[in-house]
Design a protein around this motif. Structure first.
Motif, PDB file in Angstrom:
ATOM      1  N   ASN A  97      13.561  -0.482   5.857  1.00  7.94           N
ATOM      2  CA  ASN A  97      12.923  -1.784   5.667  1.00  7.94           C
ATOM      3  C   ASN A  97      13.152  -2.272   4.244  1.00  7.94           C
ATOM      4  N   GLY A  98      13.511  -3.519   4.106  1.00  9.06           N
ATOM      5  CA  GLY A  98      13.705  -4.117   2.802  1.00  9.06           C
ATOM      6  C   GLY A  98      15.044  -3.811   2.154  1.00  9.06           C
ATOM      7  N   ALA A  99      15.923  -3.120   2.846  1.00 13.70           N
ATOM      8  CA  ALA A  99      17.231  -2.782   2.274  1.00 13.70           C
ATOM      9  C   ALA A  99      18.097  -4.033   2.160  1.00 13.70           C
ATOM     10  N   ALA A 100      18.936  -4.060   1.146  1.00  9.81           N
ATOM     11  CA  ALA A 100      19.886  -5.155   0.992  1.00  9.81           C
ATOM     12  C   ALA A 100      20.855  -5.147   2.170  1.00  9.81           C
ATOM     13  N   PRO A 101      21.238  -6.315   2.698  1.00  5.32           N
ATOM     14  CA  PRO A 101      22.152  -6.361   3.848  1.00  5.32           C
ATOM     15  C   PRO A 101      23.477  -5.638   3.595  1.00  5.32           C
ATOM     16  N   THR A 102      23.922  -5.589   2.352  1.00 10.22           N
ATOM     17  CA  THR A 102      25.194  -4.927   2.050  1.00 10.22           C
ATOM     18  C   THR A 102      25.066  -3.416   1.923  1.00 10.22           C
ATOM     19  N   SER A 103      23.858  -2.871   2.072  1.00  9.49           N
ATOM     20  CA  SER A 103      23.670  -1.425   1.946  1.00  9.49           C
ATOM     21  C   SER A 103      23.541  -0.715   3.279  1.00  9.49           C
ATOM     22  N   VAL A 104      23.588  -1.427   4.383  1.00 13.62           N
ATOM     23  CA  VAL A 104      23.385  -0.801   5.687  1.00 13.62           C
ATOM     24  C   VAL A 104      24.712  -0.559   6.407  1.00 13.62           C
ATOM     25  N   ALA A 105      24.728   0.467   7.243  1.00 13.46           N
ATOM     26  CA  ALA A 105      25.882   0.773   8.083  1.00 13.46           C
ATOM     27  C   ALA A 105      25.827  -0.114   9.322  1.00 13.46           C
ATOM     28  N   LEU A 106      26.942  -0.727   9.653  1.00 16.18           N
ATOM     29  CA  LEU A 106      27.049  -1.555  10.851  1.00 16.18           C
ATOM     30  C   LEU A 106      28.213  -1.044  11.685  1.00 16.18           C
ATOM     31  N   GLY A 107      28.150  -1.277  12.984  1.00 13.73           N
ATOM     32  CA  GLY A 107      29.303  -0.996  13.829  1.00 13.73           C
ATOM     33  C   GLY A 107      30.301  -2.131  13.681  1.00 13.73           C
ATOM     34  N   THR A 108      31.354  -2.117  14.474  1.00 12.77           N
ATOM     35  CA  THR A 108      32.327  -3.198  14.437  1.00 12.77           C
ATOM     36  C   THR A 108      31.635  -4.504  14.796  1.00 12.77           C
ATOM     37  N   ILE A 109      31.765  -5.489  13.933  1.00 12.19           N
ATOM     38  CA  ILE A 109      31.114  -6.791  14.152  1.00 12.19           C
ATOM     39  C   ILE A 109      31.899  -7.571  15.201  1.00 12.19           C
ATOM     40  N   PHE A 110      31.252  -7.849  16.325  1.00 10.59           N
ATOM     41  CA  PHE A 110      31.894  -8.593  17.396  1.00 10.59           C
ATOM     42  C   PHE A 110      31.495 -10.061  17.418  1.00 10.59           C
ATOM     43  N   CYS A 111      30.355 -10.384  16.810  1.00  8.18           N
ATOM     44  CA  CYS A 111      29.895 -11.763  16.878  1.00  8.18           C
ATOM     45  C   CYS A 111      29.044 -12.109  15.654  1.00  8.18           C
ATOM     46  N   VAL A 112      29.359 -13.240  15.034  1.00  5.36           N
ATOM     47  CA  VAL A 112      28.561 -13.815  13.952  1.00  5.36           C
ATOM     48  C   VAL A 112      28.168 -15.214  14.418  1.00  5.36           C
ATOM     49  N   ARG A 113      26.888 -15.510  14.425  1.00  6.33           N
ATOM     50  CA  ARG A 113      26.400 -16.832  14.862  1.00  6.33           C
ATOM     51  C   ARG A 113      25.191 -17.225  14.022  1.00  6.33           C
ATOM     52  N   PHE A 114      24.801 -18.482  14.121  1.00  6.29           N
ATOM     53  CA  PHE A 114      23.615 -19.000  13.450  1.00  6.29           C
ATOM     54  C   PHE A 114      22.698 -19.631  14.471  1.00  6.29           C
ATOM     55  N   ASP A 115      21.383 -19.430  14.288  1.00  9.47           N
ATOM     56  CA  ASP A 115      20.427 -20.090  15.170  1.00  9.47           C
ATOM     57  C   ASP A 115      20.098 -21.476  14.620  1.00  9.47           C
ATOM     58  N   HIS A 116      19.193 -22.191  15.273  1.00  7.38           N
ATOM     59  CA  HIS A 116      18.874 -23.566  14.884  1.00  7.38           C
ATOM     60  C   HIS A 116      18.162 -23.659  13.530  1.00  7.38           C
ATOM     61  N   GLN A 117      17.676 -22.519  13.007  1.00  3.34           N
ATOM     62  CA  GLN A 117      17.044 -22.499  11.688  1.00  3.34           C
ATOM     63  C   GLN A 117      17.990 -21.937  10.612  1.00  3.34           C
ATOM     64  N   ASN A 118      19.260 -21.802  10.958  1.00  7.38           N
ATOM     65  CA  ASN A 118      20.317 -21.333  10.066  1.00  7.38           C
ATOM     66  C   ASN A 118      20.182 -19.852   9.693  1.00  7.38           C
ATOM     67  N   ASN A 119      19.489 -19.065  10.543  1.00  7.02           N
ATOM     68  CA  ASN A 119      19.445 -17.619  10.349  1.00  7.02           C
ATOM     69  C   ASN A 119      20.728 -17.031  10.920  1.00  7.02           C
ATOM     70  N   VAL A 120      21.320 -16.086  10.200  1.00  4.75           N
ATOM     71  CA  VAL A 120      22.553 -15.452  10.682  1.00  4.75           C
ATOM     72  C   VAL A 120      22.192 -14.353  11.691  1.00  4.75           C
ATOM     73  N   LEU A 121      22.929 -14.314  12.785  1.00 10.38           N
ATOM     74  CA  LEU A 121      22.744 -13.326  13.838  1.00 10.38           C
ATOM     75  C   LEU A 121      24.043 -12.551  13.979  1.00 10.38           C
ATOM     76  N   LEU A 122      23.951 -11.224  13.989  1.00 12.01           N
ATOM     77  CA  LEU A 122      25.121 -10.373  14.090  1.00 12.01           C
ATOM     78  C   LEU A 122      25.034  -9.508  15.331  1.00 12.01           C
ATOM     79  N   ALA A 123      26.149  -9.318  16.000  1.00  8.33           N
ATOM     80  CA  ALA A 123      26.232  -8.352  17.106  1.00  8.33           C
ATOM     81  C   ALA A 123      27.316  -7.363  16.749  1.00  8.33           C
ATOM     82  N   ASP A 124      26.944  -6.073  16.740  1.00 11.04           N
ATOM     83  CA  ASP A 124      27.951  -5.059  16.456  1.00 11.04           C
ATOM     84  C   ASP A 124      28.133  -4.151  17.658  1.00 11.04           C
ATOM     85  N   GLY A 125      29.091  -3.257  17.546  1.00 15.16           N
ATOM     86  CA  GLY A 125      29.458  -2.412  18.681  1.00 15.16           C
ATOM     87  C   GLY A 125      28.554  -1.219  18.905  1.00 15.16           C
ATOM     88  N   ASN A 126      27.497  -1.084  18.144  1.00 14.64           N
ATOM     89  CA  ASN A 126      26.615   0.067  18.327  1.00 14.64           C
ATOM     90  C   ASN A 126      25.276  -0.350  18.870  1.00 14.64           C
TER      91      ASN A 126
END
Length: 85
Positions: free
Chosen positions: A56-85
């Motif tokens: 909790n509270g970790a910087a987004p660049t400090s976390v492990a992610l799977g292969t990013i398959f989708c980057v999208r934004f919702d109607h409030q401009n929040n970024v949504l990521l879908a990875d392979g894990n």
């Protein structure tokens, strides 16, 4: 602008200000439209997960992610990521 594009971006999305976000491997990069600056947005480049991969509270660049398959934004401009894990 000079922009270095990743060799195989899996997903590309624009936010409401026209900035470009793209998933490449296990990271997400952000290209600022106004300044022309590209930087890491999320993911540390590792796909090795543990119970401490998402503290909790970790910087987004400090976390492990799977292969990013989708980057999208919702109607409030929040970024949504879908990875392979």
């Amino acid at each position: 602008y000079t922009f270095t594009v990743a060799s195989f971006p899996e997903s590309i999305a624009l936010d409401s200000q026209g900035n470009i976000f793209y998933g490449n491997g296990s990271t997400v990069a952000k290209f600022m439209r106004n300044s022309g600056v590209a930087s890491s947005f999320a993911g540390n480049g590792s796909t090795i997960f543990s119970t401490t991969s998402f503290p909790n509270g970790a910087a987004p660049t400090s976390v492990a992610l799977g292969t990013i398959f989708c980057v999208r934004f919702d109607h409030q401009n929040n970024v949504l990521l879908a990875d392979g894990n």
